[in-house]
Design a protein around this motif. Structure first.
Motif, short mmCIF file in Angstrom:
data_model
loop_
_atom_site.label_atom_id
_atom_site.label_comp_id
_atom_site.label_asym_id
_atom_site.label_seq_id
_atom_site.Cartn_x
_atom_site.Cartn_y
_atom_site.Cartn_z
N ARG A 14 0.85 -1.19 0.00
CA ARG A 14 0.00 0.00 0.00
C ARG A 14 0.88 1.24 0.00
NH1 ARG A 14 -3.58 -3.07 3.52
NH2 ARG A 14 -5.62 -3.31 2.50
N ARG A 15 0.51 2.19 -0.83
CA ARG A 15 1.28 3.43 -0.91
C ARG A 15 0.34 4.63 -0.92
NH1 ARG A 15 4.52 3.41 -6.15
NH2 ARG A 15 2.75 2.20 -6.91
N CYS A 16 0.85 5.76 -0.46
CA CYS A 16 0.10 7.01 -0.50
C CYS A 16 0.99 8.06 -1.14
CB CYS A 16 -0.30 7.43 0.91
SG CYS A 16 -1.31 8.94 0.94
N ILE A 17 0.50 8.72 -2.19
CA ILE A 17 1.31 9.66 -2.96
C ILE A 17 0.62 11.02 -3.02
CG2 ILE A 17 2.31 10.15 -5.23
CD1 ILE A 17 2.46 7.15 -5.71
N TRP A 18 1.35 12.06 -2.65
CA TRP A 18 0.84 13.43 -2.80
C TRP A 18 1.19 13.94 -4.19
CZ3 TRP A 18 -2.20 17.28 -1.76
CH2 TRP A 18 -1.86 18.57 -2.16
N VAL A 19 0.21 14.47 -4.90
CA VAL A 19 0.41 15.01 -6.25
C VAL A 19 0.29 16.53 -6.17
CG1 VAL A 19 -0.37 15.03 -8.64
CG2 VAL A 19 -0.54 12.93 -7.29
N ASN A 20 1.36 17.22 -6.51
CA ASN A 20 1.37 18.69 -6.48
C ASN A 20 0.76 19.25 -7.75
OD1 ASN A 20 1.89 21.34 -5.73
ND2 ASN A 20 3.95 21.31 -6.60
N GLY A 21 -0.47 18.89 -8.00
CA GLY A 21 -1.18 19.27 -9.22
C GLY A 21 -2.35 18.32 -9.39
N ARG A 40 2.38 22.79 -20.93
CA ARG A 40 2.71 24.10 -21.49
C ARG A 40 2.63 25.21 -20.46
NH1 ARG A 40 2.11 25.29 -26.95
NH2 ARG A 40 0.73 27.04 -26.50
N GLN A 41 1.82 24.99 -19.41
CA GLN A 41 1.67 25.98 -18.35
C GLN A 41 2.62 25.73 -17.17
OE1 GLN A 41 -0.47 28.70 -18.26
NE2 GLN A 41 -1.01 28.28 -20.38
N GLY A 42 3.41 24.66 -17.27
CA GLY A 42 4.35 24.36 -16.20
C GLY A 42 3.71 23.76 -14.96
N ALA A 393 -7.42 22.80 -18.71
CA ALA A 393 -6.00 23.01 -18.44
C ALA A 393 -5.73 24.46 -18.03
CB ALA A 393 -5.18 22.63 -19.67
N LEU A 394 -6.33 25.40 -18.73
CA LEU A 394 -6.12 26.81 -18.39
C LEU A 394 -6.69 27.15 -17.02
CD1 LEU A 394 -6.89 28.53 -21.83
CD2 LEU A 394 -4.65 28.28 -20.72
N THR A 404 0.09 28.34 -5.56
CA THR A 404 1.55 28.23 -5.40
C THR A 404 2.15 29.57 -4.98
OG1 THR A 404 1.63 26.53 -7.11
CG2 THR A 404 3.70 27.62 -6.56
N LYS A 405 1.64 30.65 -5.58
CA LYS A 405 2.11 32.00 -5.23
C LYS A 405 1.78 32.33 -3.78
CE LYS A 405 1.78 36.78 -6.88
NZ LYS A 405 1.13 37.68 -7.88
N GLN A 406 0.57 31.93 -3.34
CA GLN A 406 0.16 32.19 -1.97
C GLN A 406 1.03 31.41 -0.98
OE1 GLN A 406 -2.10 34.47 -0.99
NE2 GLN A 406 -1.43 34.00 1.09
#
Length: 422
Positions: A14-21, A40-42, A393-394, A404-406
C-alpha cells in the motif's frame, strides 16, 4: 510517499502519494490533451491509465479497417497538427502513431496498469483521494492512494461496452462478440452473421463482412440518419460546420437532407427509416451521431447486407425477429454501443448523472465544484474533447499558480519572522 504491507497479504503493498497538481484519469486523447495543456503551463500532473498503453480504445478495441470519420483537421489535438503527409481521413494506425508522437512531444508519461477503484472528495481537508490497484511494476499488485487538489475525469463516453440481454442468447450455440472485439471479416468467409446495431460501427462491420464474402444481416430497431461522407469532394461535416456559421440549425439540416437525397437517393424501402428530427438537431439534443456512409448503403441496395427488424429471441443456431421471421445464423456481432464507467468509481452525485455524463450540456459541462473537471463527454467527438481540454487546463493552471504563489508568500513571511526573532 508512505509504503506498508497488508497484514492479510504479505506481498500486497500500500502506498500514499501526494500530487502537487491534478490527477487525470484516462490516457486517451482527452487525457493527453489536458496533460499537454498543463505541461505548457508548467503545472505538474499525474495521468492514471488502467491499460498498458495510451488510447487503449483505439489500440485494442477497434476493427482493422477503421479510419477517422471526419477530416483530420477536426480530429487533431491542441497545439500539434497531424503530419502533412497524412491522408484526409487517417487510419486508426496513423491516429495511434499521432497520439504516441503527441505524448512524446509534450513529455507525457502516464502511470499504466493503474485501475481507479474510487475517487472521493475529502471535505475536511479540501482534497481528492483517488485509490487505485496497480500492477505496473511487477506481478504483485499494490494499492495506491493519490492525494490531490484537482481531479480530471477523462475516461470518456465509451469506457465500457454495452451488452444488452436477449432471450435465448445463451442457447444460441454460435460465436457471439461485441464489435469492440471485432478486427476483420476474414474468419467469417461464407458465414451468416447477425450484426445487432446500425450505427457507424454496425454499418462498417457489415460492409467489412461483405468484403470478405460473408452474409451479414443488420438489425435496425429504430430510425437512423445516413449521410454521404462527402458532398462534391468536400466533407459533409465541414460543409455543415461552415453553414452553421450563417444559418440556423434546422435550415442546415434541411439542406443536408436535400443533398443526401440527391446523392444517395431514397432508401426507406430498404428498411432504413429517417428520424423526425434532422441529423444535427438529433445530435445536439440526444447525442445520436448520424452514419457517414462509405459504401454500406450500396451493399444494402444490392441485398448483400440484409436489413432486418428487432430481435424477439434466439434459439439454437437461429434468431426469431419481431416480425416473426426466423433466420439461420452462425455468429452474432453486437454493435450495441458503449457507456461511461464513471459511476462505478467516482463517489460524487452533483456534477455527473447516474449514466456518468456531466449534467450541464456542452459547452458548460467541463467544470464542476471542488476542483473536479470532465473532458471527453461532449458527444462532439475529438473536437469537443479538445475544446474542453483547453478550458480545463487553463483553469487548473490559473488556480495552481495562484495557490503556489500564496504558499510562497506564506513561506517568505514565516522566514522573515524567524530572522527577526534570531
Amino acid at each position: 510517499m508512505f509504503q506498508t504491507s497488508s497484514p492479510d497479504h504479505d506481498f500486497f503493498v500500500r502506498r500514499c502519494i501526494w500530487v502537487n497538481g491534478p490527477v487525470i484519469v484516462g490516457a486517451g486523447p482527452s487525457g493527453l490533451a489536458v496533460g499537454a495543456g498543463l505541461q505548457r503551463q508548467g503545472v505538474p500532473f499525474v495521468i492514471l491509465e488502467r491499460a498498458n498503453c495510451i488510447a487503449s480504445l483505439w489500440q485494442n478495441r477497434t476493427y482493422d479497417r477503421l479510419k477517422l470519420h471526419l477530416p483530420k483537421q477536426f480530429c487533431q489535438l491542441p497545439n500539434l497538427p497531424f503530419p502533412d503527409d497524412f491522408p484526409e481521413y487517417p487510419t486508426k494506425y496513423q491516429f495511434v502513431n499521432y497520439l504516441e508522437s503527441y505524448a512524446k512531444h509534450f513529455n507525457i508519461n502516464p502511470h499504466f496498469n493503474e485501475t481507479v477503484q474510487s475517487a472521493k472528495y475529502d471535505e475536511t481537508f479540501g482534497l481528492w483521494r483517488v485509490k487505485t490497484i496497480s500492477t505496473s511494476s511487477s506481478d504483485i499488485p499494490s494499492e495506491v492512494e493519490y492525494i490531490c487538489r484537482w481531479l480530471v475525469v477523462a475516461t470518456g463516453e465509451n469506457a465500457e461496452k454495452v451488452l444488452p440481454e436477449f432471450e435465448g442468447l445463451q442457447d444460441f450455440g454460435g460465436h457471439v462478440m461485441h464489435v469492440s472485439d471485432y478486427k476483420c471479416g476474414e474468419s467469417y468467409r461464407g458465414k451468416r452473421v447477425l450484426v445487432v446495431g446500425c450505427g457507424n460501427s454496425g454499418m462498417e462491420a457489415s460492409l467489412d463482412l461483405c468484403n470478405h464474402n460473408a452474409s451479414p444481416s443488420m438489425v435496425v430497431r429504430s430510425s437512423v440518419h445516413v449521410l454521404p461522407r462527402e458532398v462534391l469532394g468536400r466533407s459533409t461535416f465541414e460543409l455543415a460546420v461552415t453553414m452553421m456559421k450563417w444559418l440556423p440549425l434546422w435550415m442546415v439540416d434541411k439542406i443536408l437532407l436535400l443533398l443526401t437525397w440527391l446523392i444517395l437517393g431514397k432508401f426507406e424501402k430498404h428498411g432504413l427509416k429517417r428520424p423526425c428530427l434532422g441529423p444535427l438537431q438529433l445530435k445536439d439534443t440526444q447525442g445520436k451521431t448520424p452514419v457517414l456512409d462509405i459504401g454500406a448503403l450500396e451493399k444494402i441496395r444490392s441485398g448483400k447486407i440484409k436489413v432486418v427488424p428487432g430481435i424477439k429471441k434466439f434459439c439454437s443456431g437461429k434468431v426469431e425477429l419481431v416480425n416473426g421471421e426466423i433466420l439461420e445464423i452462425d455468429s452474432v456481432i453486437l454493435a450495441t454501443g458503449y457507456r461511461s464507467n464513471v459511476p462505478s468509481w467516482l463517489k460524487e452525485s452533483e456534477f455527473f448523472t447516474e449514466d456518468g455524463i456531466p449534467k450541464n450540456p456542452f459547452p458548460n459541462g467541463w467544470k464542476g465544484n471542488a476542483g473536479l473537471y470532465a473532458v471527453g463527454f461532449t458527444k462532439r467527438g475529438l473536437s469537443g474533447a479538445s475544446l474542453d481540454a483547453v478550458s480545463a487546463a487553463l483553469d487548473i493552471a490559473k488556480s495552481w499558480k495562484e495557490e503556489t504563489k500564496q504558499k510562497r508568500k506564506t513561506v517568505a513571511v514565516r522566514h522573515r519572522r524567524c530572522i527577526s526573532h534570531f
